[in-house]
Design a protein around this motif. Structure first.
Motif, PDB file in Angstrom:
ATOM      1  N   HIS A 155       1.147  -1.024   0.042  1.00 58.77           N
ATOM      2  CA  HIS A 155      -0.326  -0.372  -0.231  1.00 58.77           C
ATOM      3  C   HIS A 155       1.055   1.266  -0.241  1.00 58.77           C
ATOM      4  N   ARG A 158       2.868   2.551  -3.571  1.00 62.06           N
ATOM      5  CA  ARG A 158       2.253   2.960  -4.081  1.00 62.06           C
ATOM      6  C   ARG A 158       2.313   4.249  -5.077  1.00 62.06           C
ATOM      7  N   THR A 159       2.104   4.794  -3.300  1.00 64.01           N
ATOM      8  CA  THR A 159       2.181   6.923  -3.548  1.00 64.01           C
ATOM      9  C   THR A 159       3.366   7.194  -4.374  1.00 64.01           C
ATOM     10  N   SER A 162       3.475   6.484  -8.307  1.00 65.97           N
ATOM     11  CA  SER A 162       2.954   6.935  -8.797  1.00 65.97           C
ATOM     12  C   SER A 162       3.541   8.143  -9.676  1.00 65.97           C
ATOM     13  N   ALA A 195       4.706  -1.814 -10.412  1.00 70.75           N
ATOM     14  CA  ALA A 195       3.390  -1.723  -9.939  1.00 70.75           C
ATOM     15  C   ALA A 195       2.526  -2.563  -9.871  1.00 70.75           C
ATOM     16  N   ASP A 199       0.966  -4.897  -6.556  1.00 70.08           N
ATOM     17  CA  ASP A 199      -0.496  -6.090  -7.168  1.00 70.08           C
ATOM     18  C   ASP A 199      -0.357  -7.148  -6.781  1.00 70.08           C
TER      19      ASP A 199
END
Length: 375
Positions: A155, A158-159, A162, A195, A199
């Protein structure tokens, strides 16, 4: 301080109970004495027992009846039971005892040394079971913490990911230098692979923790497959994914989760298949009781790899060397298919040079959406 180990002794003659207590008494052992089967059952409701020594000839409830009641309860059925008896040594008599759940027979007068030795063996086995149970609990806690760590890490990654992906998209707009464009493309490709790994880690954590829920609805699976095929369409290049469908393509699925199944399988076929050939997705809805989806590509998987292909962290050598993926795609796809009540299989034909994954989904319950836990 370690709790004492309980040994249950059942005999309707008080002198026998006293004699057994004197014989077996030692630090760390606690003898629970019962003068009847009913009293023994009351003690078993309260105490955890490592071994039961039971006299056969007792009024009201004999030893065989007590043993049968113990075997009928989940709490007491695993307790080892030794019958103590002064009765006949006939084979039929012993057979009845073993049928009732006894692990051994000892005939009176009891051989004191043999009894002590047997009690010591069962006490040691009890201690080993307790230790294994404790180790199993510790392992479960460690696995749970590991899964939580993977979920949190996935989690939180992800930041920054991105940001990297957005930066890779903006770099070519800031300059027309050809090396910058090539570097940006590499950064973007690496970030997308990372990424995908994130996932997969999140999927794995949800699968093993049982937190994921299926929300089934009556959906056109062929449309889901076409949507996934469009996602793999590269700009200015012919599509490498061809979707064909015939018959009724509807089935009860969780659209989001089943889309992941198709995405994993198609992505796997594109990655490992021959680049000059298309991946064919066929949705066969001709059977009323099930829907069959096949994903085929050119390329052969070695026979030795097929047996454990749906296990986690299984990667082909080329993927391992290139660092592409974690080897979780087929594992998560298999788990999600089974959660839908379906089956998944893979076949690789060396003569034809092809590999085909087949997913079979039942149509039962297609009329109403359901929520189902994914364990």
């Amino acid at each position: 301080m370690t709790a004492p180990i309980n040994i249950l002794v059942v005999d309707d003659i008080p002198q026998n109970l006293i004699a057994l207590e004197a014989l077996l008494a030692r630090p760390g052992l606690n003898l629970l004495k019962a003068s009847s089967g009913a009293e023994a059952l009351e003690m078993l409701l309260v105490h955890e027992v490592a071994l039961a020594l039971v006299d056969v000839q007792m009024p009201d409830m004999d030893g065989f009846e007590l043993a049968e009641l113990m075997r009928g309860s989940e709490r007491t059925r695993a307790i080892p039971l030794i019958f103590l008896t002064a009765a006949s040594r006939e084979t039929n008599y012993r057979f009845r005892g073993y049928e009732a759940g006894a692990v051994d027979f000892m005939f009176k007068p009891i051989d004191a040394q043999a009894l002590v030795s047997k009690v010591n063996v069962f006490v040691e086995l009890y201690l080993q079971r307790k230790q294994l149970s404790h180790q199993l609990d510790e392992l479960k806690r460690a696995l749970h913490m590991n899964e939580m760590f993977m979920a949190v890490l996935g989690h939180d990654l992800r930041t920054p990911l991105s940001v990297v992906m957005n930066g890779a998209m903006l770099l070519p707009m800031m300059t027309d230098h050809p090396k910058v464009a090539v570097t940006a493309q590499r950064i973007g490709g690496s970030a997308r692979r990372m990424a995908q790994m994130v996932d997969q880690l999140l999927d794995l954590a949800r699968i093993r923790s049982g937190d994921m829920q299926l929300k089934k609805a009556h959906r056109d699976v062929a449309e889901l497959c076409r949507a996934i095929a469009d996602e793999f369409q590269a700009a200015d290049k012919p599509s490498r994914v061809v979707v064909e469908a015939h018959g009724d393509a509807a089935a009860p699925v969780d659209p989001g989760i089943f889309a992941q199944v198709i995405s994993n399988l198609v992505g796997n076929a594109l990655q490992h298949g021959e680049s000059g050939h298309a991946v064919l997705v066929n949705v066969d809805g001709s059977a009323p009781e099930h829907l069959r989806i096949t994903i085929g590509n050119r390329g052969v998987i070695p026979a030795a790899r097929l047996a454990g292909i749906f296990e986690p962290y299984q990667r082909l050598d080329a993927a391992r060397k290139s660092g592409q993926g974690l080897g979780l795609g087929l594992y998560t796809a298999s788990t999600f298919v089974h959660a839908h009540g379906g089956e998944i299989d893979i076949a690789s034909d060396a003569a034809l040079g092809t590999t085909v994954v087949t997913v079979t989904l039942p149509r039962v319950g297609a009329g109403a959406p359901t929520a189902q836990a994914l364990a």
